[in-house]
Write a protein that holds these residues in place. Sequence first.
Motif: not given
Length: 152
Positions: A9-10, A43-44, A107-108, A116-118
């Motif tokens: 999500n850039k 995930i945008n 997401l990786y 998922l990095e939150i």
Amino acid sequence: MKENIVAQNKKARHDYFIEQTYEAGLQLKGTEIKSIRQHKANINDAFVTVKNGEIFIFNMHVAQYEHGNIFNHEETRTRKLLMHKKEILKLEAKSKEDGFTLIPLKLYFNEGLAKLEIAVAKGKKLFDKREDLKEKDAQRHMKKTLKDSFRR
């Protein structure tokens, strides 16, 4: 530890001040993980909420698996995230504070498992976004002039 990034999500770093980040596992169906391994996830538009002591991600798009059958998954279903109870309670308390929200950053795959990095984030105002763009532009200009001065 090699991370294989599937989706990022850039725009999140442009729209929010990132306060803190957490790593969460995902509870997925078989066709979902196969589709994610093919890098068909987005995930945008997703967001994270805490309900009844559990944490969920909404609007995460995972394309249907091409070779799936009638038991293929729904593309934007609500998915449960896997975290320790203490972390969930921290996130719930932080998200209830004024101005804070929970957003997914990336997401990786980490050692074969989908993660998922939150981020706990606070929304930026328009003038903050302009300030960041000015800083990036100034940094880019300085790098270019330094590069040009070394060539001469």
